[in-house]
Design a protein around this motif. Structure first.
Motif, mmCIF file in Angstrom:
data_model
loop_
_atom_site.group_PDB
_atom_site.id
_atom_site.type_symbol
_atom_site.label_atom_id
_atom_site.label_comp_id
_atom_site.label_asym_id
_atom_site.label_seq_id
_atom_site.Cartn_x
_atom_site.Cartn_y
_atom_site.Cartn_z
ATOM 1 N N PHE A 1 59.165 -147.652 52.969
ATOM 2 C CA PHE A 1 60.378 -147.546 53.774
ATOM 3 C C PHE A 1 60.552 -148.742 54.705
ATOM 4 O O PHE A 1 61.674 -149.165 54.964
ATOM 5 N N ALA A 2 59.453 -149.308 55.178
ATOM 6 C CA ALA A 2 59.546 -150.531 55.988
ATOM 7 C C ALA A 2 60.091 -151.679 55.138
ATOM 8 O O ALA A 2 60.952 -152.440 55.590
ATOM 9 N N GLY A 3 59.622 -151.792 53.905
ATOM 10 C CA GLY A 3 60.120 -152.831 53.010
ATOM 11 C C GLY A 3 61.593 -152.674 52.705
ATOM 12 O O GLY A 3 62.350 -153.649 52.705
ATOM 13 N N ILE A 4 62.017 -151.452 52.463
ATOM 14 C CA ILE A 4 63.433 -151.185 52.206
ATOM 15 C C ILE A 4 64.267 -151.544 53.428
ATOM 16 O O ILE A 4 65.340 -152.146 53.315
ATOM 17 N N SER A 5 63.763 -151.210 54.605
ATOM 18 C CA SER A 5 64.488 -151.504 55.846
ATOM 19 C C SER A 5 64.606 -153.003 56.078
ATOM 20 O O SER A 5 65.679 -153.500 56.452
ATOM 21 N N VAL A 6 63.534 -153.737 55.851
ATOM 22 C CA VAL A 6 63.569 -155.193 56.026
ATOM 23 C C VAL A 6 64.535 -155.820 55.034
ATOM 24 O O VAL A 6 65.316 -156.713 55.385
ATOM 25 N N GLU A 7 64.506 -155.361 53.791
ATOM 26 C CA GLU A 7 65.416 -155.885 52.773
ATOM 27 C C GLU A 7 66.876 -155.653 53.169
ATOM 28 O O GLU A 7 67.715 -156.550 53.050
ATOM 29 N N ALA A 8 67.174 -154.462 53.652
ATOM 30 C CA ALA A 8 68.542 -154.149 54.084
ATOM 31 C C ALA A 8 68.943 -155.013 55.277
ATOM 32 O O ALA A 8 70.071 -155.501 55.347
ATOM 33 N N TRP A 9 68.024 -155.224 56.211
ATOM 34 C CA TRP A 9 68.312 -156.036 57.395
ATOM 35 C C TRP A 9 68.602 -157.483 57.000
ATOM 36 O O TRP A 9 69.558 -158.081 57.488
ATOM 37 N N VAL A 10 67.788 -158.034 56.097
ATOM 38 C CA VAL A 10 67.993 -159.417 55.649
ATOM 39 C C VAL A 10 69.331 -159.549 54.935
ATOM 40 O O VAL A 10 70.081 -160.500 55.177
ATOM 41 N N LYS A 11 69.657 -158.609 54.081
ATOM 42 C CA LYS A 11 70.928 -158.651 53.357
ATOM 43 C C LYS A 11 72.097 -158.569 54.335
ATOM 44 O O LYS A 11 73.065 -159.314 54.212
#
Length: 55
Positions: free
Chosen positions: A24-34
């Motif tokens: 979930f941290a990885g998904i959150s970081v990916e969404a933030w970067v996008k």
């Protein structure tokens, strides 16, 4: 997966909770970067529009 834990009362080990947190941290970081990239593109487009209007 988390719904399964809550609804069906499935148990996760400490390692599984850590893995879930990492996912979930990885998904959150990916969404933030996008989101950051999309915002930067919008700012660049607005600057370009302002230049065109200024001419």
């Amino acid at each position: 997966m988390l719904i399964s834990v809550v609804v069906y009362n499935h148990k996760l080990t400490a390692g599984q909770w850590i893995g879930t947190g990492i996912v979930f941290a990885g998904i959150s970081v990916e969404a933030w970067v996008k989101r950051k990239d999309v915002h930067a593109k919008r700012v660049a487009q607005e600057k370009e529009k302002a230049k065109i209007k200024g001419l």
